[in-house]
Motif scaffolding. Structure first.
Motif, PDB file in Angstrom:
ATOM      1  N   VAL A   1       0.836  -1.099   0.060  1.00 52.84           N
ATOM      2  CA  VAL A   1      -0.202   0.079  -0.039  1.00 52.84           C
ATOM      3  C   VAL A   1       0.927   1.357   0.039  1.00 52.84           C
ATOM      4  O   VAL A   1       0.587   2.224  -0.481  1.00 52.84           O
ATOM      5  N   CYS A   2       2.158   1.149   0.385  1.00 52.38           N
ATOM      6  CA  CYS A   2       3.168   2.303   0.761  1.00 52.38           C
ATOM      7  C   CYS A   2       3.276   2.834  -0.709  1.00 52.38           C
ATOM      8  O   CYS A   2       3.826   3.937  -1.175  1.00 52.38           O
ATOM      9  N   GLY A   3       3.558   1.938  -1.736  1.00 51.83           N
ATOM     10  CA  GLY A   3       3.600   2.393  -3.305  1.00 51.83           C
ATOM     11  C   GLY A   3       2.675   3.484  -3.633  1.00 51.83           C
ATOM     12  O   GLY A   3       3.158   4.319  -4.266  1.00 51.83           O
ATOM     13  N   GLU A   4       1.540   3.288  -2.921  1.00 52.18           N
ATOM     14  CA  GLU A   4       0.461   4.540  -3.061  1.00 52.18           C
ATOM     15  C   GLU A   4       0.925   5.793  -2.645  1.00 52.18           C
ATOM     16  O   GLU A   4       0.562   6.763  -3.009  1.00 52.18           O
ATOM     17  N   ILE A   5       1.671   5.655  -1.612  1.00 55.31           N
ATOM     18  CA  ILE A   5       2.119   6.885  -0.997  1.00 55.31           C
ATOM     19  C   ILE A   5       2.862   7.916  -1.958  1.00 55.31           C
ATOM     20  O   ILE A   5       2.682   8.890  -2.191  1.00 55.31           O
ATOM     21  N   TYR A   6       3.744   7.139  -2.535  1.00 56.38           N
ATOM     22  CA  TYR A   6       4.417   8.141  -3.681  1.00 56.38           C
ATOM     23  C   TYR A   6       3.666   8.629  -4.702  1.00 56.38           C
ATOM     24  O   TYR A   6       3.829   9.553  -5.265  1.00 56.38           O
ATOM     25  N   ASN A   7       2.686   7.652  -5.140  1.00 56.04           N
ATOM     26  CA  ASN A   7       1.697   8.094  -6.187  1.00 56.04           C
ATOM     27  C   ASN A   7       1.026   9.567  -5.825  1.00 56.04           C
ATOM     28  O   ASN A   7       0.777  10.338  -6.587  1.00 56.04           O
ATOM     29  N   SER A   8       0.510   9.221  -4.283  1.00 53.04           N
ATOM     30  CA  SER A   8      -0.176  10.312  -3.860  1.00 53.04           C
ATOM     31  C   SER A   8       0.575  11.651  -3.827  1.00 53.04           C
ATOM     32  O   SER A   8      -0.084  12.582  -4.028  1.00 53.04           O
ATOM     33  N   ILE A   9       1.848  11.631  -3.405  1.00 48.54           N
ATOM     34  CA  ILE A   9       2.566  12.683  -3.379  1.00 48.54           C
ATOM     35  C   ILE A   9       3.072  13.291  -4.485  1.00 48.54           C
ATOM     36  O   ILE A   9       2.834  14.629  -4.909  1.00 48.54           O
ATOM     37  N   ASP A  10       3.099  12.321  -5.874  1.00 51.38           N
ATOM     38  CA  ASP A  10       3.343  12.878  -7.154  1.00 51.38           C
ATOM     39  C   ASP A  10       2.169  13.610  -7.516  1.00 51.38           C
ATOM     40  O   ASP A  10       2.363  14.608  -8.507  1.00 51.38           O
ATOM     41  N   GLN A  11       0.901  13.186  -7.142  1.00 49.11           N
ATOM     42  CA  GLN A  11      -0.120  13.691  -7.777  1.00 49.11           C
ATOM     43  C   GLN A  11      -0.520  15.191  -7.166  1.00 49.11           C
ATOM     44  O   GLN A  11      -0.732  15.960  -7.793  1.00 49.11           O
TER      45      GLN A  11
END
Length: 191
Positions: free
Chosen positions: A59-69
């Protein structure tokens, strides 16, 4: 862009619900979060969880996607040097705002999953590379290597400072450290 079907929208919403619940639980409980806790709070079955994610760490992979968004939605200066400084600080601040525990888990996941640190399609990398290229065309910068080389250097710098901040439980002035080193990198490319 093709419009999503109702099923695709529902899948994205479920994935987002899982991610949001994970973030909430980590903020409340630190790293003591189970898949069952996430599923209960997100109102999904354990099977559904594993349909979207391999593990709670994934789920942590989504952290970086969220930051990038978030970075992609921000407005930055049109001046190349200021843009780079603003992007770097926004990247650090947005990451630190996610919280120490969440960024610690993300770092562990990233290391254990052998994911690349640099995503050349990320908003931050693209914004930095484009600002370097623009600065070179305007005579502000003199690049001895491709813009991506310097963008990579800055992203590695950001990630190192972020991990240093995490290891020290937020007890260092990461913003000041980042400013110092970004300034030094920009002095390398200044005309």
């Amino acid at each position: 862009m093709k419009e999503l079907t109702a099923q695709q929208k529902k899948s994205l919403q479920t994935r987002q619900r899982i991610f949001n619940e994970f973030c909430k639980l980590v903020e409340q409980n630190g790293t003591n979060v189970t898949v069952q806790d996430i599923c209960k709070g997100a109102n999904v079955s354990v099977g559904s969880f594993y349909h979207y994610f391999e593990s709670k760490e994934a789920v942590c992979g989504e952290i970086y996607n969220s930051i990038d968004q978030r970075i992609s939605e921000m407005k930055f200066s049109t001046h190349p040097r200021l843009r780079i400084e603003e992007v770097m600080h926004a990247l650090l601040k947005t990451s630190m705002d996610m919280g120490n525990d969440l960024m610690r888990i993300a770092g562990v996941y990233e290391f254990s999953a052998h994911t690349p640190v640099i995503d050349k399609e990320s908003a931050s990398w693209t914004l930095i590379s484009e600002a370097l290229l623009l600065g070179e065309s305007q005579g502000i910068f003199s690049l001895k290597a491709e813009p991506g080389y310097y963008a990579d250097m800055m992203i590695y710098l950001f990630r190192a400072i972020l991990q240093f901040w995490v290891v020290h439980d937020g007890a260092i002035d990461a913003e000041q450290i980042l400013s110092k080193y970004v300034e030094e990198i920009l002095e390398i490319v200044d005309r």
